[in-house]
Design a protein around this motif. Structure first.
Motif, PDB file in Angstrom:
ATOM      1  N   ALA A  80       0.838  -1.335   0.114  1.00 25.41           N
ATOM      2  CA  ALA A  80       0.030  -0.255   0.079  1.00 25.41           C
ATOM      3  C   ALA A  80       0.821   1.172   0.082  1.00 25.41           C
ATOM      4  N   ASP A  81       0.363   2.242  -0.485  1.00 20.20           N
ATOM      5  CA  ASP A  81       0.991   3.483  -0.522  1.00 20.20           C
ATOM      6  C   ASP A  81       1.090   4.159   0.941  1.00 20.20           C
ATOM      7  N   TYR A  82       2.022   4.969   1.353  1.00 19.82           N
ATOM      8  CA  TYR A  82       2.218   5.530   2.742  1.00 19.82           C
ATOM      9  C   TYR A  82       2.849   6.822   2.558  1.00 19.82           C
ATOM     10  N   SER A  83       2.598   7.589   3.605  1.00 21.55           N
ATOM     11  CA  SER A  83       3.262   9.004   3.597  1.00 21.55           C
ATOM     12  C   SER A  83       4.788   8.892   3.842  1.00 21.55           C
ATOM     13  N   ASP A  84       5.624   9.781   3.268  1.00 15.12           N
ATOM     14  CA  ASP A  84       7.066   9.631   3.498  1.00 15.12           C
ATOM     15  C   ASP A  84       7.587  10.574   4.540  1.00 15.12           C
ATOM     16  N   HIS A  85       6.464  11.280   5.363  1.00 20.03           N
ATOM     17  CA  HIS A  85       6.837  12.306   6.537  1.00 20.03           C
ATOM     18  C   HIS A  85       5.750  12.443   7.314  1.00 20.03           C
ATOM     19  N   LEU A  86       6.183  12.663   8.474  1.00 22.52           N
ATOM     20  CA  LEU A  86       5.030  12.917   9.485  1.00 22.52           C
ATOM     21  C   LEU A  86       4.275  14.079   9.058  1.00 22.52           C
ATOM     22  N   PRO A  87       2.806  13.989   8.767  1.00 24.09           N
ATOM     23  CA  PRO A  87       2.060  15.230   8.415  1.00 24.09           C
ATOM     24  C   PRO A  87       2.056  16.255   9.130  1.00 24.09           C
ATOM     25  N   HIS A  88       2.078  17.539   8.369  1.00 23.48           N
ATOM     26  CA  HIS A  88       1.778  18.680   9.413  1.00 23.48           C
ATOM     27  C   HIS A  88       0.449  18.876   9.701  1.00 23.48           C
ATOM     28  N   SER A  89      -0.312  18.210   9.435  1.00 28.90           N
ATOM     29  CA  SER A  89      -1.795  18.252  10.086  1.00 28.90           C
ATOM     30  C   SER A  89      -2.056  17.853  11.248  1.00 28.90           C
ATOM     31  N   GLU A  90      -0.607  16.995  11.790  1.00 28.38           N
ATOM     32  CA  GLU A  90      -0.862  16.344  13.080  1.00 28.38           C
ATOM     33  C   GLU A  90      -0.116  17.281  13.983  1.00 28.38           C
ATOM     34  N   THR A  91      -0.589  17.698  15.175  1.00 28.33           N
ATOM     35  CA  THR A  91       0.086  18.320  16.268  1.00 28.33           C
ATOM     36  C   THR A  91       1.098  17.362  17.028  1.00 28.33           C
ATOM     37  N   SER A  92       2.285  17.513  16.918  1.00 26.98           N
ATOM     38  CA  SER A  92       3.267  16.538  17.670  1.00 26.98           C
ATOM     39  C   SER A  92       3.101  16.659  19.199  1.00 26.98           C
ATOM     40  N   ILE A  93       3.693  15.908  19.772  1.00 30.86           N
ATOM     41  CA  ILE A  93       3.614  15.809  21.412  1.00 30.86           C
ATOM     42  C   ILE A  93       4.575  17.214  21.755  1.00 30.86           C
ATOM     43  N   ALA A  94       5.599  17.371  20.807  1.00 31.00           N
ATOM     44  CA  ALA A  94       6.483  18.720  21.402  1.00 31.00           C
ATOM     45  C   ALA A  94       5.421  19.927  21.021  1.00 31.00           C
ATOM     46  N   ALA A  95       4.703  20.023  19.915  1.00 30.59           N
ATOM     47  CA  ALA A  95       3.903  21.316  19.742  1.00 30.59           C
ATOM     48  C   ALA A  95       2.810  21.237  20.861  1.00 30.59           C
ATOM     49  N   ALA A  96       2.384  20.277  21.263  1.00 31.52           N
ATOM     50  CA  ALA A  96       1.106  20.181  22.123  1.00 31.52           C
ATOM     51  C   ALA A  96       1.651  20.655  23.404  1.00 31.52           C
ATOM     52  N   LEU A  97       2.851  20.586  23.844  1.00 32.90           N
ATOM     53  CA  LEU A  97       3.574  20.933  25.204  1.00 32.90           C
ATOM     54  C   LEU A  97       3.543  22.279  24.987  1.00 32.90           C
ATOM     55  N   GLY A  98       3.985  22.899  23.703  1.00 34.19           N
ATOM     56  CA  GLY A  98       3.727  24.367  23.494  1.00 34.19           C
ATOM     57  C   GLY A  98       4.714  25.095  24.376  1.00 34.19           C
ATOM     58  N   ASP A  99       4.449  26.319  24.596  1.00 32.62           N
ATOM     59  CA  ASP A  99       5.296  27.392  25.332  1.00 32.62           C
ATOM     60  C   ASP A  99       5.616  26.792  26.856  1.00 32.62           C
ATOM     61  N   GLU A 100       4.806  26.084  27.316  1.00 28.79           N
ATOM     62  CA  GLU A 100       4.994  25.436  28.605  1.00 28.79           C
ATOM     63  C   GLU A 100       6.144  24.914  28.981  1.00 28.79           C
ATOM     64  N   TYR A 101       6.888  24.110  27.874  1.00 29.64           N
ATOM     65  CA  TYR A 101       8.053  23.246  28.048  1.00 29.64           C
ATOM     66  C   TYR A 101       9.066  23.417  27.170  1.00 29.64           C
ATOM     67  N   ARG A 102      10.275  23.389  27.621  1.00 29.46           N
ATOM     68  CA  ARG A 102      11.495  23.586  26.751  1.00 29.46           C
ATOM     69  C   ARG A 102      11.540  22.195  26.209  1.00 29.46           C
ATOM     70  N   THR A 103      11.731  22.088  24.711  1.00 30.28           N
ATOM     71  CA  THR A 103      11.683  20.774  24.102  1.00 30.28           C
ATOM     72  C   THR A 103      12.949  20.522  23.553  1.00 30.28           C
ATOM     73  N   CYS A 104      13.357  19.187  23.396  1.00 27.49           N
ATOM     74  CA  CYS A 104      14.523  18.856  22.599  1.00 27.49           C
ATOM     75  C   CYS A 104      14.418  17.378  22.078  1.00 27.49           C
ATOM     76  N   HIS A 105      14.755  17.054  20.958  1.00 23.65           N
ATOM     77  CA  HIS A 105      14.853  15.815  20.287  1.00 23.65           C
ATOM     78  C   HIS A 105      16.473  15.644  20.196  1.00 23.65           C
ATOM     79  N   VAL A 106      16.656  14.442  20.778  1.00 26.98           N
ATOM     80  CA  VAL A 106      18.206  13.829  20.327  1.00 26.98           C
ATOM     81  C   VAL A 106      18.306  12.485  19.790  1.00 26.98           C
ATOM     82  N   GLY A 107      18.882  12.337  18.680  1.00 21.60           N
ATOM     83  CA  GLY A 107      18.819  11.007  18.297  1.00 21.60           C
ATOM     84  C   GLY A 107      18.121  10.824  16.826  1.00 21.60           C
TER      85      GLY A 107
END
Length: 488
Positions: free
Chosen positions: A92-119
């Motif tokens: 089946a076809d599938y998306s080659d990236h995380l769709p921008h229509s989704e609100t990621s966990i980091a975006a959901a934490l918004g200005d309340e959290y300092r966020t970092c991805h490692v790895g």
């Protein structure tokens, strides 16, 4: 600290199998730091990745939704080397990236959290504007389109990771030649830098370990060679050769199942994973914030047990990465939530089936933040499983309409209570298992429990329609090769 919300550290290992930790019964690998985390918190016995491969599960962690709803249902192949895979069906076809229509966990934490991805990221790259910083993370260290270290040196310098500066002259850059140690240093540095700020922090730490290539420092590998010899594993039959692969691009090869945990290099990689998780946990202790930090550890799919070197085994579970059997989807999950998992009535062990979409609402509940407007949510907070309230949902679902590189065929599955049903798209057949009696899935009981099989198949198909799941198609150019089980 002036903050009122807890810090959160979410650690997602890569290809780590359900039995690859000491606290899950590994007889060969050594994981003292993760074993201690399990002792301090809650261990989930029936935790699942939402897919038997990496990118879909990582998408579910980021969004709280099943991969079929998000549209990322297979590992993202930027080079197009094996996609779409073909056998009797076409992937089946599938998306080659995380769709921008989704609100990621980091975006959901918004200005309340300092966020970092490692790895590891593996949810899109710069060309799709789909790096971690494009999905709400304040900082990104090492996250790119890669699914594994593919630079000139693999896990060893030069790494050539496009989002990791290995010539910056920093302590981390100069001291460590092994990529996991460098990334561990970056995770520790983020914790140390974030402590004392007014806002809490969210660290999404995704070590590339224990994904191939199989590489580890020679001293550690040699120690496990000696351990292997001392345990008599040099004289044990390690592999069982099975059928041919069902996909055309691997039709000349056979599935090779590992029977025992005995690979010294893989063991050294598991040790490196544990060591660097321990460094992050130690950093929390040194900074005095361990009691203010929720820590969650899991894996993106089951252990690699049937192909590509078959470095581990998930036994007593059947098969591994790329398969719809338990070995492909059941994974470790550890949770330490101060004030929750250390409550007097909190269980040390939870047998309730949970899945990777549950990470998102768990983090939001810990942060006391709402689900963003317009964001669908398939997961439920793990707190309900820990404090005894229980989940409202009746079942956990999987949808993998692809040929796994490890030998699995396109399939879907549902687990409800003790029962698990698998639907195989090549044949249209179903298999039903009673996991309480048969965790290895040796005995298909669909013939003896037809009503239960029909009930679960109806539920699976209704769910598939509700989330808009895509299905594989017949391959009009299918040229059957000799019987998969036949001689070479």
């Amino acid at each position: 600290m002036s903050q009122t919300r807890p810090n959160v550290v979410c650690i997602v290992a890569d290809d780590l199998g359900w039995r690859d930790l000491g606290c899950y019964g590994s007889p060969f690998y050594e994981t003292p730091n993760l074993d201690a985390l399990a002792q301090d918190g809650t261990r989930f016995t029936d935790a699942y990745a939402s897919a038997p491969v990496c990118s879909p599960t990582r998408a579910s962690v980021m969004t709280g939704n099943y991969p079929a709803r998000v549209g990322v249902t297979d590992w993202i192949d930027f080079w197009g080397e094996t996609h779409p895979a073909r056998g009797a069906l076409v992937d089946a076809d599938y998306s080659d990236h995380l769709p921008h229509s989704e609100t990621s966990i980091a975006a959901a934490l918004g200005d309340e959290y300092r966020t970092c991805h490692v790895g590891k990221w593996h949810l899109g790259g710069a060309d799709q504007d789909s790096l971690p910083e494009d999905h709400g993370f304040d900082a990104n260290v090492g996250g790119c389109e890669w699914g594994a270290p593919t630079g000139e040196g693999g896990y060893f310098r030069p790494w050539d990771v496009p989002t990791l500066d290995e010539s910056d002259g920093s302590d981390a850059g100069e001291k460590y030649d092994y990529l996991p140690d460098r990334l561990g240093s970056e995770a520790v540095a983020f914790v140390e830098d974030a402590v004392g700020e007014d806002e809490p922090f969210f660290l999404h730490y995704a070590p590339y370990l224990v994904h191939t290539p199989l590489q580890a420092p020679e001293g550690a590998v040699d120690r496990y060679r000696r351990k292997r010899e001392a345990l008599g594993l040099d004289d044990v039959e390690e592999f069982e050769v099975g059928d041919r692969f069902p996909a055309e691009h691997k039709r000349d090869r056979r599935i090779k199942r590992r029977l025992v945990q005995s690979d010294p290099t893989y063991a050294a990689m598991v040790e490196a994973l544990d060591r660097n998780v321990g460094r992050v946990l130690d950093a929390l202790e040194r900074a005095g914030v361990a009691g203010d930090t929720v820590v969650l550890f899991t894996s993106d799919n089951g252990g690699l047990a049937t192909a590509e070197g078959s470095p581990t085994t998930n036994r007593p579970l059947s098969e591994g990465k790329g398969w719809m059997q338990e070995g492909g989807n059941r994974v470790p999950l550890l949770l330490r939530w101060p004030g929750v998992t250390d409550a007097s009535d909190a269980p040390d062990l939870v047998e309730t089936p949970v899945s990777s979409p549950d990470v998102y609402p768990t983090v939001l509940e810990a942060a006391d933040l709402p689900v963003p407007d317009g964001q669908a949510l398939d997961g439920e907070s793990l707190r309900a499983a820990v404090d005894g309230d229980g989940f409202d949902r009746d079942a956990v679902f999987w949808h993998y309409p692809h040929y796994g590189n490890q030998g699995g065929t396109p399939a879907a599955a549902v687990r409800s209570g003790r029962w698990k049903l698998v639907e195989f798209f090549e044949t249209g057949g179903v298999e039903l298992y009673d996991l309480e009696r048969d965790v290895r899935e040796d005995h298909d009981v669909s013939e003896y429990r037809p009503e239960k099989a029909d009930e679960l198949l109806d539920a699976l198909r209704e769910w598939r329609e509700a989330v808009g799941a895509r299905l594989p198609e017949d391959n009009p150019a299918y040229d059957p090769w000799p019987d998969r089980a036949g001689p070479d």
